[in-house]
Design an enzyme around this catalytic site. Sequence first.
Site, PDB file in Angstrom:
ATOM      1  N   ASP A 216       0.831  -1.202   0.000  1.00  0.00           N
ATOM      2  CA  ASP A 216       0.000   0.000   0.000  1.00  0.00           C
ATOM      3  C   ASP A 216       0.874   1.263   0.000  1.00  0.00           C
ATOM      4  O   ASP A 216       1.864   1.333   0.732  1.00  0.00           O
ATOM      5  CB  ASP A 216      -0.856  -0.037   1.280  1.00  0.00           C
ATOM      6  CG  ASP A 216      -1.942   1.015   1.299  1.00  0.00           C
ATOM      7  OD1 ASP A 216      -2.789   1.005   0.400  1.00  0.00           O
ATOM      8  OD2 ASP A 216      -1.929   1.848   2.231  1.00  0.00           O
ATOM      9  N   GLU A 275       1.527  -0.440  -4.978  1.00  0.00           N
ATOM     10  CA  GLU A 275       0.656   0.689  -5.308  1.00  0.00           C
ATOM     11  C   GLU A 275       1.585   1.898  -5.371  1.00  0.00           C
ATOM     12  O   GLU A 275       1.931   2.477  -4.355  1.00  0.00           O
ATOM     13  CB  GLU A 275      -0.420   0.887  -4.237  1.00  0.00           C
ATOM     14  CG  GLU A 275      -1.395   1.980  -4.641  1.00  0.00           C
ATOM     15  CD  GLU A 275      -2.173   2.584  -3.478  1.00  0.00           C
ATOM     16  OE1 GLU A 275      -3.275   3.089  -3.710  1.00  0.00           O
ATOM     17  OE2 GLU A 275      -1.682   2.592  -2.332  1.00  0.00           O
TER      18      GLU A 275
HETATM   19  C1  GLC Z   1      -4.398   3.024  -0.564  1.00  0.00           C
HETATM   20  C2  GLC Z   1      -5.658   2.204  -0.463  1.00  0.00           C
HETATM   21  C3  GLC Z   1      -6.763   3.098   0.024  1.00  0.00           C
HETATM   22  C4  GLC Z   1      -6.393   3.619   1.387  1.00  0.00           C
HETATM   23  C5  GLC Z   1      -5.035   4.313   1.360  1.00  0.00           C
HETATM   24  C6  GLC Z   1      -4.491   4.526   2.737  1.00  0.00           C
HETATM   25  O1  GLC Z   1      -4.475   4.014  -1.516  1.00  0.00           O
HETATM   26  O2  GLC Z   1      -5.936   1.603  -1.708  1.00  0.00           O
HETATM   27  O3  GLC Z   1      -8.000   2.435   0.069  1.00  0.00           O
HETATM   28  O4  GLC Z   1      -7.363   4.527   1.840  1.00  0.00           O
HETATM   29  O5  GLC Z   1      -4.070   3.542   0.686  1.00  0.00           O
HETATM   30  O6  GLC Z   1      -4.078   3.303   3.279  1.00  0.00           O
END
Ligand code: GLC
Length: 537
Positions: A216, A275
């Site tokens: 994440d 991500e």
């Molecule tokens: C990422 C997740 C999202 C979350 C954020 C903070 O972007 O996909 O859903 O709110 O991280 O953890």
Amino acid sequence: MTRPPDAASGTEWWRTAVIYQVYPRSFADGDGDGVGDLAGLLRRLPYIASLGVDGIWLTPFQPSPQVDQGYDVSDYCGVDPLFGTLAQFDDLLATAHTLGLRVILDVVPNHCSSEHPFFRTAVAAAPGSPERAMFHIEDGPGGALEGDPPNNWRSVFGGSAWSRIAPDSETDRQWYLHLFSPGQPDWNWRNPAVGEYFEGVLRFWFDRGVDGLRIDVAHALFKAEGLPDADRPEDVVDGLRSNPQVSDQEEVHAVYRRWRRLADSYSPARVLVGEVNLAPHRAARYTRPDEMHQAFAFTFATVGWDPAAWARIGTELDTARREHGAPPTWALENHDLVRTVTRFDDGGGRGVVRARAGLLALLGLPGGAYIYQGQEVDLPEVDVPAEARADPMWTRSGVSRDGARVPLPWTIAPAGSFGFSPTDDAVPWLPIPPGWGSMSVEARERDAASTLHLVRAALDLRRSLHEEGVLSPHDGGMWRAEDNGLLVCERSELFLVAVAMGDAPVRLPEGRIILASSALTTEGLLPPDAAAWVCRA
Ligand code: GLC
């Protein structure tokens, strides 16, 4: 069945894998409390396997106060009772493997929950203590009790990125950093103890047999030394992209090099998917051969029905692939984005047919792809009633991601839970719109022309084309947008994907049309808003 064979080359199954993203609280409810859970997921695993995907990615189910639907983790090595138990997880993992599905979990290393024992200890400890050094806990300017926070950073969810650590204290003048909600304090990655802690977390899940981890906000772990003011503080929302102070620091790459060595030390090697919400040329640096395996192609997920934009981004990603060797990882939807049925609808009611074409195109592109639950049954974005919205972004900035998180309808009836919960009187955690029985899995199963059946056909064909050598994990992507609105991605001399994004039917490049998202016209042209796979082998 055992684990799926490596469709591509050697052990690098991830290069061509198609993964189905499960948002556990909205997938299937096993115990009737209106929230999806591991028991519900276990029961529905054969459905996922029937799609022909290579695995699942599960968003967080670890213990959490659920301020950000599980992205605020209070125990990285457990299962929240809301979702089940660790024993149920082990059972799920074993069953998934028996069905030929790999399992990727979410790890959230940028921040934890303010209920995490380390943060609680830090709050109780004195300023300057080692406990506080695990987080970004700082004095405000001049060390005043009142007044401004340490810098001008804004939270992605709205408001300042800083909160007072002890708002009621007369003496403790420190603030803590949270790039997201105040319930999500950021770890201080400049402290080596944080890295050591997370290696233990990775080992915990790898030792249990999980096949990979989705990381994440992978680009934000390190902030610029000294936490200087951001150039454009209001832009933090835009994926932490525009402020070089807040994310994408060089030091973060050493973390992924260590994690890659750890992942490679397992047999079979585990996989890391990031991500990394940055422009393609920056994101690609996270998938150099000794770092992560995959990073989602995010810019692709935010453009509309625009052939020039798709071709430009596709070309940028292919340039990055040639430079760093990592194939693109396509995703048009996830739990944070507006559903494509709605995003691609410019008011003319073409959203469903375009979303279906977009999905077929995605599954034909070189590299890996992620399908978000519900994409295969054409779910649109829902305008969730304001009083039911649960996203912390909604309360802090008036933007809600709840519309893409509505529970999946499984059966045509009864209205209310549409088979999401096992009992008729259960109330789903977000209301399912009354007409959704017609979009349920049951309804789509009955309709041979549905997107669900198209996805199955596409994945089946994709697998055989790989086996026959028509598709290769090393294919590139030569993209072009023609004046008539036709978007083309040529993977090789043998195979291309085409999407008719203009207003009129178009003639396809020469070759055999082996799959299309809509029927061709009587003249053999591809109608507007349709995609096709063209084979020249
Ligand atoms: C990422 C997740 C999202 C979350 C954020 C903070 O972007 O996909 O859903 O709110 O991280 O953890």
